[in-house]
Design an enzyme around this catalytic site. Structure first.
Site, PDB file in Angstrom:
ATOM      1  N   HIS A   1     -11.718 -14.400   2.930  1.00  0.00           N
ATOM      2  CA  HIS A   1     -13.033 -13.516   2.842  1.00  0.00           C
ATOM      3  C   HIS A   1     -14.124 -14.390   2.348  1.00  0.00           C
ATOM      4  O   HIS A   1     -15.080 -13.994   3.031  1.00  0.00           O
ATOM      5  CB  HIS A   1     -12.701 -12.140   1.971  1.00  0.00           C
TER       6      HIS A   1
ATOM      7  N   GLU B   1      -9.988 -13.607  -2.098  1.00  0.00           N
ATOM      8  CA  GLU B   1      -9.124 -13.865  -0.882  1.00  0.00           C
ATOM      9  C   GLU B   1     -10.095 -15.221  -0.341  1.00  0.00           C
ATOM     10  O   GLU B   1     -10.795 -15.284  -0.022  1.00  0.00           O
ATOM     11  CB  GLU B   1      -9.002 -12.834   0.141  1.00  0.00           C
TER      12      GLU B   1
ATOM     13  N   ASP C   1      -5.400 -13.719  -3.217  1.00  0.00           N
ATOM     14  CA  ASP C   1      -4.994 -13.594  -1.977  1.00  0.00           C
ATOM     15  C   ASP C   1      -5.238 -15.102  -1.095  1.00  0.00           C
ATOM     16  O   ASP C   1      -6.297 -15.259  -0.818  1.00  0.00           O
ATOM     17  CB  ASP C   1      -5.758 -12.498  -1.229  1.00  0.00           C
TER      18      ASP C   1
ATOM     19  N   GLU D   1     -11.096  -6.650  -4.578  1.00  0.00           N
ATOM     20  CA  GLU D   1     -11.041  -7.612  -3.717  1.00  0.00           C
ATOM     21  C   GLU D   1     -12.250  -7.473  -2.448  1.00  0.00           C
ATOM     22  O   GLU D   1     -12.472  -6.665  -1.870  1.00  0.00           O
ATOM     23  CB  GLU D   1      -9.704  -7.567  -2.623  1.00  0.00           C
TER      24      GLU D   1
ATOM     25  N   ASP E   1      -1.772 -13.382   1.435  1.00  0.00           N
ATOM     26  CA  ASP E   1      -2.066 -12.153   2.243  1.00  0.00           C
ATOM     27  C   ASP E   1      -2.694 -12.621   3.533  1.00  0.00           C
ATOM     28  O   ASP E   1      -3.687 -13.112   3.903  1.00  0.00           O
ATOM     29  CB  ASP E   1      -3.219 -11.396   1.386  1.00  0.00           C
TER      30      ASP E   1
ATOM     31  N   MET F   1       2.316  -5.899  -7.829  1.00  0.00           N
ATOM     32  CA  MET F   1       0.818  -5.389  -7.703  1.00  0.00           C
ATOM     33  C   MET F   1       1.348  -4.223  -6.449  1.00  0.00           C
ATOM     34  O   MET F   1       2.151  -4.140  -5.633  1.00  0.00           O
ATOM     35  CB  MET F   1       0.339  -6.380  -6.947  1.00  0.00           C
TER      36      MET F   1
ATOM     37  N   ASP G   1       2.354   1.661   3.460  1.00  0.00           N
ATOM     38  CA  ASP G   1       3.252   0.820   3.932  1.00  0.00           C
ATOM     39  C   ASP G   1       4.703   1.169   3.675  1.00  0.00           C
ATOM     40  O   ASP G   1       5.776   1.036   4.470  1.00  0.00           O
ATOM     41  CB  ASP G   1       3.319  -0.588   3.066  1.00  0.00           C
TER      42      ASP G   1
ATOM     43  N   ASP H   1     -11.696 -11.903  11.195  1.00  0.00           N
ATOM     44  CA  ASP H   1     -10.740 -12.093  10.032  1.00  0.00           C
ATOM     45  C   ASP H   1      -9.282 -12.507  10.374  1.00  0.00           C
ATOM     46  O   ASP H   1      -8.595 -11.787  11.007  1.00  0.00           O
ATOM     47  CB  ASP H   1     -10.450 -10.627   9.139  1.00  0.00           C
TER      48      ASP H   1
ATOM     49  N   LYS I   1     -15.101  -8.618   0.464  1.00  0.00           N
ATOM     50  CA  LYS I   1     -14.731  -9.314   1.785  1.00  0.00           C
ATOM     51  C   LYS I   1     -16.250  -8.849   2.368  1.00  0.00           C
ATOM     52  O   LYS I   1     -16.722  -7.736   2.158  1.00  0.00           O
ATOM     53  CB  LYS I   1     -13.939  -8.442   2.434  1.00  0.00           C
TER      54      LYS I   1
ATOM     55  N   HIS J   1       0.884  -1.116   0.173  1.00  0.00           N
ATOM     56  CA  HIS J   1       0.131   0.102   0.042  1.00  0.00           C
ATOM     57  C   HIS J   1       0.795   1.292   0.001  1.00  0.00           C
ATOM     58  O   HIS J   1       2.150   1.252   0.484  1.00  0.00           O
ATOM     59  CB  HIS J   1      -0.841   0.093   1.344  1.00  0.00           C
TER      60      HIS J   1
ATOM     61  N   ASP K   1      -6.720 -14.439   8.734  1.00  0.00           N
ATOM     62  CA  ASP K   1      -5.513 -14.164   7.892  1.00  0.00           C
ATOM     63  C   ASP K   1      -4.588 -15.461   8.366  1.00  0.00           C
ATOM     64  O   ASP K   1      -3.202 -15.026   8.418  1.00  0.00           O
ATOM     65  CB  ASP K   1      -4.889 -12.816   7.867  1.00  0.00           C
TER      66      ASP K   1
END
Ligand code: GLT
Ligand code: MN
Ligand code: MN
Length: 403
Positions: free
Chosen positions: A221, A218, A246, A182, A288, A89, A58, A256, A184, A55, A258
């Site tokens: 998700h 994902e 993802d 994406e 992810d 990406m 980040d 969530d 969710k 991002h 992950d």
């Protein structure tokens, strides 16, 4: 036997935010210290990853000055050169800052919507500087808890206007981005807009340039929504819309999580790898996910290594599955072929319709037939549990059956 060691040819990628996750959750402070992006790159390269995604924030803090931004970009570029990693990406953080607390592209506040466009164009510039070709939109804050504001229909229009605007921007700048939405279902919002892969695919058809848009499904998700991830990516592949993926894992009905890829639902992970490896999907295999909050930095790298290792083990299982004569025979036996009926059922003509309408079917026989799915599924279970000899010939298994 393969060592299951990742190499860049496997196209494994991680987000800076994944291995960089410091273990914060809604109830607790970070349990790890942040790792410098350059250190993340060198460790990922050592582990055999191909690329890294980010991002905007980040990499560049949201309040960095222009000169700070340039210095960070320069340092990151050097780290990429030294490690040989690429940036396939990029994406925008449209969820952390309080300005986005009630949405970004779908905020009821026109100023927030305009700021979201500005921030995304700048983030697209940043991604393009590093050669990113896929641009992800995860609308984490695009949603509601309260529907009394009456924006449900407006939100769809605002979202559409923003994506149409950004597609034009990409073309105008010559960036060549493909956009991946994406989905969710919830978290951090009570209800997030475009909650599933199916919803995103439906929405894409309403955009000005639908060919520029696909999805970034994902695993966690779709699982949170109680749906099957292999089914979701199969539909995306069928639509020619699997632009990115993802990979992670998740228990249904939880927050969530992950989790590390393959940590929870091994059979769905297997069919995910099967679809990715046999459908011609050529994009990154992006993890992810993040290490458990319990872990220290060693745990972070064990997590990253584990994601790639499990993928490669499952890829080997896919090879065995396809070469296993007994499994393939069971799949063949599952399908009933009938050239005449298949011809009549496809490609409408009035004659075919009449022929089908007058055809006599033995309903009793259709209902009596056992398709052998228990047997087939157990073969797959044995394969995944490692108690099945790889690539057995059908004569070998017949011989065993007669013992
Ligand atoms: C965030 C989210 C992910 C998205 C990332 C991209 S950010 O961590 O949980 O699912 O893919 O914006
Ligand atoms: Mn997630
Ligand atoms: Mn994701």
């Amino acid at each position: 036997m393969s060592s299951f060691q990742a190499t860049p040819a496997d196209k494994f990628t991680f987000g800076l935010w994944t291995v960089g996750n410091v273990g914060r959750d809604p109830f607790g402070e970070p349990t790890r210290t942040a790792i410098d992006p350059a250190a993340i790159l060198s460790k990922l390269a050592e582990l055999g990853a191909w690329g890294v995604n980010f991002h905007d924030n980040d990499l560049v803090p949201i309040d960095a000055s222009a000169s700070e931004r340039d210095a960070i970009v320069e340092g990151f570029r050097r780290a990429l050169q030294e490690t040989g990693l690429c940036v396939p990406m990029a994406t925008t953080n449209l969820f952390t800052d309080p300005a986005f607390k009630d949405g970004a592209f779908t905020s009821a506040d026109a100023r927030v919507r305009a700021y979201a466009l500005q921030k995304t164009m700048r983030a697209m510039d940043l991604g393009a500087e590093f050669g990113a070709k896929t641009y992800v939109f995860w609308g984490g804050r695009e949603g509601t808890e309260v529907d009394a504001g009456g924006k449900l229909l407006d939100a769809m229009s605002w979202f559409r206007d923003s994506l149409n605007f950004l597609a034009e921007y990409s073309e105008d700048q010559g960036y060549g981005y493909k956009f991946a939405l994406e989905p969710k279902p919830n978290e951090p919002r009570g209800d997030i807009f475009l909650p599933t892969v199916g919803s995103a695919l439906g929405f894409i058809a309403t955009l000005d340039k639908p060919q520029m848009f696909g999805v970034n499904p994902e695993f966690a998700h779709e699982t949170m929504a109680g749906l099957s991830f292999p089914h979701a990516i199969a539909q995306a592949i069928d639509a020619g819309k699997l632009f990115h993926v993802d990979l992670n894992d998740q228990k249904m009905g939880r927050f969530d999580q992950d989790l590390r890829f393959g940590a929870e639902n091994l059979k769905s992970a297997f069919f995910t790898v099967y679809l990715l490896e046999t459908s011609g999907y050529d994009g990154p295999r992006h993890f992810d996910a993040h290490a458990l909050r319990t872990e220290d930095e060693a745990g972070v790298w064990a997590f990253a290594r584990g994601c790639m290792r499990t993928y490669l083990v499952l890829k080997e299982k896919v090879r065995q599955f396809r070469e296993d004569a007994e499994i393939q025979a069971a799949i063949e036996a599952y399908r009933v072929r009938d050239a005449e009926l298949e011809g009549l059922s496809k490609g409408y003509s009035r004659d075919k319709a009449e022929a089908l309408k007058s055809r006599a079917f033995d309903r009793g026989e259709l209902g009596r037939r056992g398709p052998g799915l228990e047997h087939l599924d157990q073969l797959v279970t044995d394969l995944l549990l490692g108690v099945r000899e790889p690539a057995r010939s059908s004569s070998a298994s017949e011989a065993e059956a007669t013992l």
